[in-house]
Motif scaffolding. Structure first.
Motif, mmCIF file in Angstrom:
data_model
loop_
_atom_site.group_PDB
_atom_site.id
_atom_site.type_symbol
_atom_site.label_atom_id
_atom_site.label_comp_id
_atom_site.label_asym_id
_atom_site.label_seq_id
_atom_site.Cartn_x
_atom_site.Cartn_y
_atom_site.Cartn_z
ATOM 1 N N GLY A 67 -69.139 71.810 26.245
ATOM 2 C CA GLY A 67 -69.129 73.126 25.607
ATOM 3 C C GLY A 67 -67.902 73.948 25.973
ATOM 4 N N PRO A 68 -67.688 75.052 25.219
ATOM 5 C CA PRO A 68 -66.491 75.873 25.399
ATOM 6 C C PRO A 68 -66.482 76.675 26.701
ATOM 7 N N ASP A 99 -65.842 71.025 22.404
ATOM 8 C CA ASP A 99 -65.642 72.238 21.623
ATOM 9 C C ASP A 99 -64.157 72.601 21.531
ATOM 10 N N ALA A 100 -63.764 73.097 20.351
ATOM 11 C CA ALA A 100 -62.362 73.464 20.099
ATOM 12 C C ALA A 100 -61.894 74.578 21.039
ATOM 13 N N LYS A 101 -62.830 75.400 21.527
ATOM 14 C CA LYS A 101 -62.442 76.537 22.385
ATOM 15 C C LYS A 101 -62.424 76.199 23.869
ATOM 16 N N THR A 102 -62.714 74.957 24.224
ATOM 17 C CA THR A 102 -62.716 74.576 25.638
ATOM 18 C C THR A 102 -61.318 74.741 26.244
ATOM 19 N N CYS A 145 -56.289 75.990 24.712
ATOM 20 C CA CYS A 145 -57.622 75.440 24.472
ATOM 21 C C CYS A 145 -57.497 74.109 23.727
ATOM 22 N N MET A 146 -58.627 73.440 23.541
ATOM 23 C CA MET A 146 -58.608 72.112 22.899
ATOM 24 C C MET A 146 -57.976 72.169 21.513
ATOM 25 N N ALA A 147 -58.257 73.262 20.779
ATOM 26 C CA ALA A 147 -57.691 73.375 19.428
ATOM 27 C C ALA A 147 -56.163 73.389 19.483
ATOM 28 N N TYR A 199 -62.485 64.097 18.514
ATOM 29 C CA TYR A 199 -63.705 64.484 19.236
ATOM 30 C C TYR A 199 -63.996 65.982 19.130
ATOM 31 N N VAL A 200 -63.039 66.737 18.596
ATOM 32 C CA VAL A 200 -63.183 68.193 18.628
ATOM 33 C C VAL A 200 -64.241 68.672 17.635
#
Ligand code: GDP
Ligand code: IMO
Ligand code: MG
Length: 423
Positions: A67-68, A99-102, A145-147, A199-200
């Motif tokens: 999770g983020p 999560d993209a916001k991680t 972040c991941m994004a 994976y995002v």
């Protein structure tokens, strides 16, 4: 159903083992906070898996989500995926979502964690994984972040935006600022980003839609309640909120959706790193807990400090988390100790307390008050039901249950899945 699992002490209570045990009943297992400072051990099919980031539900059919609210070192994640792949467990985008916001842990976070820890006169004993500095950047809105990571242009633009500030900070701390824009590091992260792009996902959306469709979701905590950044033994804490409410915040799920909160309680207490541990033992009993319990940190290999069961700390964990039930782990480790002691309160400034003082420095001055129970000599690791435990082991479990005031649902007597029974 939405169930949250957290550690009730200082981490390493056996969360990984219990999550693996319960995962068969859950469609989704999600990590909501922390990073690769966590070390969760799962023993199944004769194999031992040590996981730092991938949720402990990975062995079953559940989808596993990061999770983020977590902080993620992509290099550690990819190593973990490869380790599972080598063990015959492929980790595909159908299995794992991030999560993209991680927030991404960058090499400079690790460097800053190490520089800061080295400079402290009173050390915290962090895992030196860059956890605190990654969370600082999240709160300061300077994170990658991941994004960003999975899009090379965004990643390079973001780094360009924040690099001068990071270089200055590292120089000021006495480190080498060239780590921030090191070409090798950057291209390595770019390739990790490409690998992780499929994976995002949106973890909150997946979980909420899943709950709407009647799926079962398990939130897996890392660390323990007294390492919580707000309610723990500050400053000797980790940098995230480790208690049950953090699962809602970290995963983006409303508190009205929570059904169960399961607390993992070790039958004694351990702590890695510095900070108060009122019942810490430096005698033969402590050596017994350490040696029989194999109390070495999963992440750092450091020796864990060991002590008798500390009831005031677990009572506080009940308030912090709102536990609906408990899993008691490592009961087998107490075999051979006689008497067995339970800390039922503390002496502090001439008064007896039955709840930890809110100040960490006061807690560090507390002297435990013990009740003694008779021990047992039977090997518990082969016991397969609650009724088959020796009388004194049952007495210990029931005494704890009575004093904590929350039902003990599971008792664990060994690292393997089958060494567990319901009470
Ligand atoms: P976590 O961080 O809470 O997941 O716990 P760790 O995996 O770091 O540490 C718990 C250790 O105890 C691991 O090595 C587990 O395999 C082991 N373990 C878990 N439950 C039991 C138990 O009931 N008895 C014994 N002897 N070992 C256990
Ligand atoms: P699991 O999930 C036990 C401790 C560190 C240190 C403090 C801060 O396996 O239970 P950090 O690197 O987080 O900034 O270090 O927190 N710590 C843990 N102790 N179990 C853990 O995780 C821990 N994660 C961090 O030893 O005292
Ligand atoms: Mg651990």
């Amino acid at each position: 159903m939405f169930t949250i699992i957290t550690g009730s002490q200082f981490g390493d209570e056996g969360k990984g083992k219990i999550v693996d045990l319960l995962a068969k009943d859950y469609d989704i297992v999600a990590r909501f906070q922390g990073g690769d400072n966590a070390g969760h051990t799962v023993k199944a099919g004769g194999k031992v898996y040590k996981l730092h980031l991938i949720p402990s539900g990975f062995l079953l059919d559940s989808r596993v989500l990061i999770g983020p609210g977590t902080v993620l070192n992509p290099e550690v994640l990819v190593e973990e995926m490869e380790m599972l792949e080598d063990a015959g467990i492929p980790v595909t985008p159908e299995k794992l979502g991030i999560d993209a916001k991680t927030s991404v842990i960058m090499p400079y976070h690790i460097e800053m964690d190490q520089l800061r820890e080295a400079a402290r006169s009173e050390k915290i004993g962090t895992t030196r994984r860059g956890i605190g500095y990654a969370y600082i950047d999240k709160v300061a809105r300077d994170e990658i972040c991941m994004a960003d990571l999975v899009d090379e242009n965004l990643f390079r633009a973001r780094l360009a935006e924040i690099s001068a500030q990071k270089e200055a900070a590292i120089s000021q701390m006495g480190g080498d600022p060239s780590i921030v824009l090191d070409d090798k590091n950057i291209s390595h992260y770019v390739s990790l980003g490409k690998m992780l792009a499929p994976y995002v996902t949106d973890v909150s959306l997946e979980i909420n839609r899943g709950l709407d469709e009647g799926l079962n979701v398990l939130a897996e905590g890392a660390q323990g309640s007294h390492l919580d950044v707000i309610h723990g033994t500050q400053k000797y804490v980790t940098s995230s909120s480790t208690i049950a409410g953090s699962a809602c915040a970290g995963l983006g799920v409303g508190p009205t959706r929570v059904d169960e909160v399961l607390g993992i309680v070790k039958a004694y207490i351990t702590r890695v790193g510095a900070g108060p541990l009122p019942t810490e033992l430096e005698d033969e009993a402590g050596k017994h807990l350490h040696d029989v319990g194999h109390e070495f940190g999963t992440t750092t290999g450091r020796s864990r400090r060991c002590g008798w069961f500390d009831l005031p700390l677990v009572k506080k964990a009940v308030y912090l988390n709102g536990y609906t039930s408990l899993a008691l782990t490592k009961l087998d480790v107490l075999t051979g100790l006689d008497p067995i002691k339970i800390c039922v309160g503390y002496m502090f400034e001439g008064k007896q307390l039955d709840y930890p003082p809110e100040s960490t420095s006061a807690l560090s001055k507390c002297i435990p008050v013990y009740e003694e129970l008779p021990g047992w000599n039977t090997d518990l690791t082969v016991v397969d039901s609650y009724e088959n435990l020796p009388k004194n082991a049952r007495l210990y479990v029931e005494k704890l249950e009575d004093k904590i005031g929350v039902p003990i649902k599971y008792v664990s007597v060994g690292p393997a899945r089958e060494q567990t029974f319901e009470k």
